[in-house]
Motif scaffolding. Structure first.
Motif, mmCIF file in Angstrom:
data_model
loop_
_atom_site.group_PDB
_atom_site.id
_atom_site.type_symbol
_atom_site.label_atom_id
_atom_site.label_comp_id
_atom_site.label_asym_id
_atom_site.label_seq_id
_atom_site.Cartn_x
_atom_site.Cartn_y
_atom_site.Cartn_z
ATOM 1 N N ILE A 55 0.846 -1.192 0.000
ATOM 2 C CA ILE A 55 0.000 0.000 0.000
ATOM 3 C C ILE A 55 0.885 1.248 0.000
ATOM 4 N N LEU A 56 1.898 1.233 0.842
ATOM 5 C CA LEU A 56 2.796 2.384 0.943
ATOM 6 C C LEU A 56 3.642 2.566 -0.316
ATOM 7 N N ILE A 112 -13.452 4.008 5.411
ATOM 8 C CA ILE A 112 -12.538 4.185 6.542
ATOM 9 C C ILE A 112 -12.056 2.838 7.051
ATOM 10 N N LYS A 113 -12.967 1.917 7.218
ATOM 11 C CA LYS A 113 -12.593 0.593 7.734
ATOM 12 C C LYS A 113 -11.729 -0.163 6.725
ATOM 13 N N ASN A 114 -12.044 -0.022 5.445
ATOM 14 C CA ASN A 114 -11.258 -0.689 4.411
ATOM 15 C C ASN A 114 -9.820 -0.167 4.405
ATOM 16 N N LEU A 115 -9.660 1.131 4.638
ATOM 17 C CA LEU A 115 -8.323 1.703 4.749
ATOM 18 C C LEU A 115 -7.600 1.193 5.987
ATOM 19 N N ALA A 116 -8.301 1.221 7.121
ATOM 20 C CA ALA A 116 -7.657 0.963 8.407
ATOM 21 C C ALA A 116 -7.358 -0.508 8.637
ATOM 22 N N MET A 117 -8.386 -1.320 8.684
ATOM 23 C CA MET A 117 -8.196 -2.757 8.897
ATOM 24 C C MET A 117 -7.649 -3.421 7.643
ATOM 25 N N GLY A 118 -8.168 -2.993 6.499
ATOM 26 C CA GLY A 118 -7.812 -3.658 5.250
ATOM 27 C C GLY A 118 -6.415 -3.389 4.758
ATOM 28 N N CYS A 119 -5.813 -2.286 5.167
ATOM 29 C CA CYS A 119 -4.465 -1.934 4.705
ATOM 30 C C CYS A 119 -3.401 -2.173 5.766
ATOM 31 N N SER A 120 -3.795 -2.615 6.941
ATOM 32 C CA SER A 120 -2.819 -2.819 8.016
ATOM 33 C C SER A 120 -2.293 -4.247 8.031
ATOM 34 N N SER A 121 -1.148 -4.415 8.635
ATOM 35 C CA SER A 121 -0.552 -5.739 8.811
ATOM 36 C C SER A 121 -1.285 -6.488 9.909
ATOM 37 N N ARG A 122 -0.859 -7.717 10.162
ATOM 38 C CA ARG A 122 -1.457 -8.467 11.279
ATOM 39 C C ARG A 122 -1.178 -7.754 12.604
ATOM 40 N N TYR A 133 -5.401 4.723 11.936
ATOM 41 C CA TYR A 133 -4.767 3.803 10.989
ATOM 42 C C TYR A 133 -5.076 4.203 9.547
ATOM 43 N N ALA A 134 -6.311 4.641 9.305
ATOM 44 C CA ALA A 134 -6.674 5.078 7.956
ATOM 45 C C ALA A 134 -5.800 6.246 7.520
ATOM 46 N N LEU A 135 -5.495 7.128 8.449
ATOM 47 C CA LEU A 135 -4.621 8.271 8.156
ATOM 48 C C LEU A 135 -3.234 7.791 7.744
ATOM 49 N N GLY A 136 -2.739 6.761 8.413
ATOM 50 C CA GLY A 136 -1.433 6.206 8.058
ATOM 51 C C GLY A 136 -1.431 5.516 6.713
ATOM 52 N N ALA A 137 -2.552 4.904 6.358
ATOM 53 C CA ALA A 137 -2.637 4.164 5.094
ATOM 54 C C ALA A 137 -2.542 5.070 3.874
ATOM 55 N N VAL A 138 -2.952 6.325 4.021
ATOM 56 C CA VAL A 138 -2.903 7.245 2.873
ATOM 57 C C VAL A 138 -1.661 8.141 2.905
ATOM 58 N N LYS A 144 -11.725 14.659 12.861
ATOM 59 C CA LYS A 144 -10.831 15.321 13.815
ATOM 60 C C LYS A 144 -9.367 15.091 13.450
ATOM 61 N N MET A 145 -9.057 13.907 12.941
ATOM 62 C CA MET A 145 -7.679 13.579 12.566
ATOM 63 C C MET A 145 -7.269 14.192 11.228
ATOM 64 N N GLY A 146 -8.213 14.791 10.521
ATOM 65 C CA GLY A 146 -7.881 15.422 9.250
ATOM 66 C C GLY A 146 -7.948 14.502 8.048
ATOM 67 N N LEU A 147 -8.615 13.343 8.217
ATOM 68 C CA LEU A 147 -8.730 12.408 7.093
ATOM 69 C C LEU A 147 -9.697 12.930 6.039
ATOM 70 N N GLY A 148 -10.670 13.719 6.445
ATOM 71 C CA GLY A 148 -11.657 14.265 5.519
ATOM 72 C C GLY A 148 -12.706 15.053 6.277
#
Length: 375
Positions: free
Chosen positions: A142-143, A166-176, A257-262, A355-359
């Motif tokens: 992803i990165l 949001i969930k697809n970004l956060a859970m779906g793009c993260s490692s175990r 986590y979604a913020l980190g994925a993008v 609040k985190m600035g994701l959108g």
């Protein structure tokens, strides 16, 4: 300022079918500004579980792939390994499942790549200005991708109320490791009843956190770093995740986590949500229950928060279907997500993501006009 969210309803006909309508939706949303010629484009989706059927149909995914290629991009389809033991716990099984569910190259015209590697540990820590987290563990592919298109099946979810972009970004793009960090604050536990002392977990642990001297595996919580390697390596499934994190904190971690994925993809992101077969639970189960509302359409935006807010509003404005898991809120305007999962404050993920600035939660819904007669 409101973010534009483009909406294509489910109407189709001889002039324009739903597949070509999806292409027009992508163009309206600015796909040509997201995809650069020669650049690698990750198309993140959920490959679905064996036995389920509510995931996005591969023929729709093919249209996205083809449009990216027409613009000169190099697309690949990607998903991540699951935290829990099951059909998709490592890449071989996950990709086999994806192909069985219709995501073979011959159908989708793009290669399949697990974004977190063979066993869910190909990742990198990304700094985020979070309230709960200062770093998140995101799948390396992803990165490494130049652009990111996130295709999400919008549905209810038992822990977060709903699952969308949001969930697809956060859970779906993260490692175990990332998935465990979002779900739990403590080390996994070992069931002495199921442990066979085979030693596989001992070999897999890179932190000397497991001991077998007592006749069963014991995890030292002080040494455990939450990488999750032991969970899926254990064939008897004796090592269990402690799903102890409360729903509100899971959603806040998700937003961070979604913020980190993008990270590093400003101007190179596009999100598409399918409000079809809105099932009452996550697509990770080996079944799909009856939808709680009629199919409503496909929405797209460059703002994942506005997109999820618009989808939630449309679902709540719909008439709930009878004889489904929906127990209350059937009337237009009724809270469909609490009607299925009454204890979940689903707005938390939207509030914290903003609040985190994701959108932005404020959006302007732009409905696609009917296609003009070409004859």
């Amino acid at each position: 300022m409101a973010s534009p969210v483009y909406f294509a309803d489910m109407r189709a006909g001889a002039r324009e079918n739903l597949h070509t309508k999806l292409e027009r939706l992508l163009d309206s949303c600015g796909l040509d500004r997201v995809v650069d010629r020669g650049k690698i484009t990750a198309i993140k989706l959920h490959f679905g579980e064996r036995g389920g059927h509510a995931y996005i149909r591969p023929t729709f995914v093919r249209r996205v792939v083809d449009r990216v290629k027409e613009l000169g991009g190099k697309p690949f389809l990607t998903d991540s390994n699951t935290l829990y033991p099951g059909e998709r716990k490592e890449a071989v099984s996950a990709l086999s499942c994806a192909i069985e569910n219709g995501f073979a190259y011959a159908v989708v015209n793009a290669p399949l790549v697990m974004c977190d590697g063979l066993r869910g540990h190909s990742a990198r820590r990304v700094p985020v200005p979070g309230e709960l987290l200062k770093e998140v563990d995101i799948g390396l592919e992803i990165l490494e991708a130049d652009a990111l298109i996130v295709l999400s099946h919008f549905k209810c979810h038992e822990l977060t109320g709903f699952g969308g972009a949001i969930k697809n970004l956060a859970m779906g793009c993260s490692s175990r490791t990332g998935k465990l960090e979002q779900h739990s604050t403590v080390a996994p536990q070992v069931s002495s009843k199921h442990c066979t002392t085979c030693g596989a977990c001992l070999k897999a642990c890179a932190h000397e956190a497991i001991d077998l001297s007592s006749g069963t595996a014991v995890i030292d919580s002080d040494r455990c770093v939450g990488c999750g390697r032991c969970i899926t390596i254990c064939e008897p499934q004796a090592i269990r995740i402690q799903w102890n994190e409360e729903s509100r904190l899971v959603m806040k971690k998700m937003a961070e986590y979604a913020l980190g994925a993008v990270s590093g993809k400003t101007g190179r992101q596009l999100y598409v949500n399918f409000i079809t077969q809105v099932s009452p639970a996550c697509d990770c189960y080996g079944y799909s229950d009856a939808p709680i509302v009629p199919d409503l359409g496909i929405l797209a935006s460059t703002d994942p928060v506005a997109l999820d807010q618009a989808c939630a509003d449309l679902v709540n404005q719909a008439v709930g279907l009878p004889d489904t898991a929906l127990r209350s809120g059937h009337e237009p305007g009724g809270d469909k997500f609490r009607g299925v999962h009454p204890r979940i404050d689903w707005e938390v993920q939207l509030e914290h993501a903003e609040k985190m600035g994701l959108g932005r939660r404020a959006y302007q819904l732009v409905k696609l006009a009917p296609e003009k007669d070409k004859w």
